[in-house]
Motif scaffolding. Sequence first.
Motif, mmCIF file in Angstrom:
data_model
loop_
_atom_site.group_PDB
_atom_site.id
_atom_site.type_symbol
_atom_site.label_atom_id
_atom_site.label_comp_id
_atom_site.label_asym_id
_atom_site.label_seq_id
_atom_site.Cartn_x
_atom_site.Cartn_y
_atom_site.Cartn_z
ATOM 1 N N VAL A 139 57.551 10.341 15.842
ATOM 2 C CA VAL A 139 56.889 8.865 15.777
ATOM 3 C C VAL A 139 56.627 8.364 17.147
ATOM 4 N N LYS A 140 57.896 8.586 17.692
ATOM 5 C CA LYS A 140 57.692 8.583 19.314
ATOM 6 C C LYS A 140 56.551 8.772 20.236
ATOM 7 N N GLU A 141 56.612 9.931 20.013
ATOM 8 C CA GLU A 141 55.875 10.866 20.556
ATOM 9 C C GLU A 141 54.106 10.525 20.319
ATOM 10 N N GLN A 142 53.904 10.177 18.900
ATOM 11 C CA GLN A 142 52.898 10.838 18.049
ATOM 12 C C GLN A 142 51.963 9.494 17.526
ATOM 13 N N GLY A 143 53.508 8.051 17.306
ATOM 14 C CA GLY A 143 52.405 7.821 16.317
ATOM 15 C C GLY A 143 52.220 7.730 15.386
ATOM 16 N N ILE A 144 53.359 8.562 14.498
ATOM 17 C CA ILE A 144 52.820 9.850 13.084
ATOM 18 C C ILE A 144 54.271 9.659 12.494
ATOM 19 N N ARG A 145 54.311 9.090 11.558
ATOM 20 C CA ARG A 145 55.639 8.572 10.733
ATOM 21 C C ARG A 145 55.636 9.826 9.561
ATOM 22 N N PRO A 146 56.387 11.508 9.479
ATOM 23 C CA PRO A 146 56.433 11.850 8.630
ATOM 24 C C PRO A 146 57.717 11.066 8.241
ATOM 25 N N LEU A 147 56.980 11.573 6.086
ATOM 26 C CA LEU A 147 58.256 10.496 5.696
ATOM 27 C C LEU A 147 59.213 11.659 4.801
ATOM 28 N N ALA A 148 58.554 12.720 4.804
ATOM 29 C CA ALA A 148 59.254 13.986 3.931
ATOM 30 C C ALA A 148 59.037 14.985 3.491
ATOM 31 N N SER A 149 59.994 16.345 3.447
ATOM 32 C CA SER A 149 58.962 17.624 3.834
ATOM 33 C C SER A 149 59.300 18.062 2.172
ATOM 34 N N TYR A 150 57.288 18.094 2.087
ATOM 35 C CA TYR A 150 57.264 19.437 0.796
ATOM 36 C C TYR A 150 57.053 20.539 0.941
ATOM 37 N N TYR A 151 57.659 21.150 -0.267
ATOM 38 C CA TYR A 151 57.679 22.495 -0.091
ATOM 39 C C TYR A 151 55.957 23.134 -0.390
ATOM 40 N N LEU A 152 55.680 24.114 -0.197
ATOM 41 C CA LEU A 152 54.386 24.666 0.247
ATOM 42 C C LEU A 152 54.275 25.775 -0.298
ATOM 43 N N GLY A 153 55.984 27.244 -0.284
ATOM 44 C CA GLY A 153 55.404 27.906 -0.771
ATOM 45 C C GLY A 153 56.680 29.700 0.397
ATOM 46 N N THR A 154 56.057 30.426 -0.045
ATOM 47 C CA THR A 154 56.834 32.055 1.151
ATOM 48 C C THR A 154 56.129 32.750 0.557
ATOM 49 N N ARG A 155 55.935 33.430 1.698
ATOM 50 C CA ARG A 155 55.698 34.392 2.201
ATOM 51 C C ARG A 155 56.009 35.337 2.303
ATOM 52 N N GLN A 156 55.288 36.302 0.968
ATOM 53 C CA GLN A 156 56.003 37.774 0.940
ATOM 54 C C GLN A 156 55.369 39.054 1.275
ATOM 55 N N VAL A 157 55.666 40.265 1.481
ATOM 56 C CA VAL A 157 55.053 41.370 2.005
ATOM 57 C C VAL A 157 54.260 42.108 0.534
ATOM 58 N N ASN A 158 52.963 42.356 0.561
ATOM 59 C CA ASN A 158 52.098 43.168 -0.774
ATOM 60 C C ASN A 158 51.575 44.631 -0.174
ATOM 61 N N LEU A 159 52.276 45.251 -0.573
ATOM 62 C CA LEU A 159 52.058 46.753 0.030
ATOM 63 C C LEU A 159 50.973 47.806 -1.638
#
Length: 336
Positions: A139-159
């Motif tokens: 907020v102080k650095e950019q004038g944007i306020r993150p309100l929470a963190s939502y889960y996007l996903g987890t990366r895995q190795v696929n061979l």
Amino acid sequence: MKKIIAAVAATVLALSAFANGKSDSSSAGKKVNLIFSVNAVPGDAHHDAMLKFKEVVEAESRGSITVETYDSGSLFKQDQEVAAVKQGSADIVYLSASWLTDGSPWIGMFTAGYIFKSYDDMTKILNGEIGKEVFDRVVKEQGIRPLASYYLGTRQVNLVKDKPVRTPADLNGVNLRMPNSEAWLTLGKAMGANPTPIAFSELYMALQTGTVDGQENPLPTDRSAKFYEVTKSISLTNHLVDSVWPCINEAKWQSLTDEQKKIVMDGVNAARKVCDDKNLKTEAEIIDFFKAQGLSVYEADLNAFSKSVLDAYLNNKNITKAWDMNLFNKVQNALK
């Protein structure tokens, strides 16, 4: 006389109802319209979350706050969202840590492999006291306020081959496709692989022809891109637990009353549950899908991987020179 009494009574009831209605409306403050712009498409967990936010906010505010929603990048493309929310052209957008590094370079630490080993790690930190510290600093650095963190996903190795990846040693000599950036290539090397940059659009063919030995992505991406047709195994390395943050223009946030801020946060938290639950459910069920397609699924030694990867980052001053190491250590201590 009875008619006069009835008329007076009706007038009193009407005035009372008007007064109550006025009180209900004014309790949430003046009317506000919020423009919520996302690149998520209908059916995506983050789109569902936006609709839940709208539902809760409009219901709790009794119409005092309206939410105007735009999906699929119809209002702003992903690379336009930071500028849009800073300028107030959009009131709320989804941003990840990687999109905030230009204005807050230290936040790049949250894009590093294994800073979080699980969804629980991520949400404990970013939706807890440390997260508040992180968000207040943005907020102080950019004038944007993150309100929470939502889960996007987890990366895995696929061979391509049926090969378990338990430790970084198992990736020795493996040509692992990675996105073409220094941070991604550093992650690939730290994991023990030979990182090979290839465009995502060319990846299916690269797997099919053996140009690369494997790739890494969240499991839903592996399914939608049909990589299971040209690969034989998945190892659950959890090397990047990713998140996305609903962010509001700070001037807009400060224009809200305390009651309106509470209502917005009620909407944010209800939406977070919708998003996180859907993504976690998808990831849990999708493993059975891959097994049904004939792929083997292996569990990796997350402690061995995290130590190797984090050591590689910490020894690369070109990457960590911008990090806030006091904050980094606070995160690591909180997860012990």
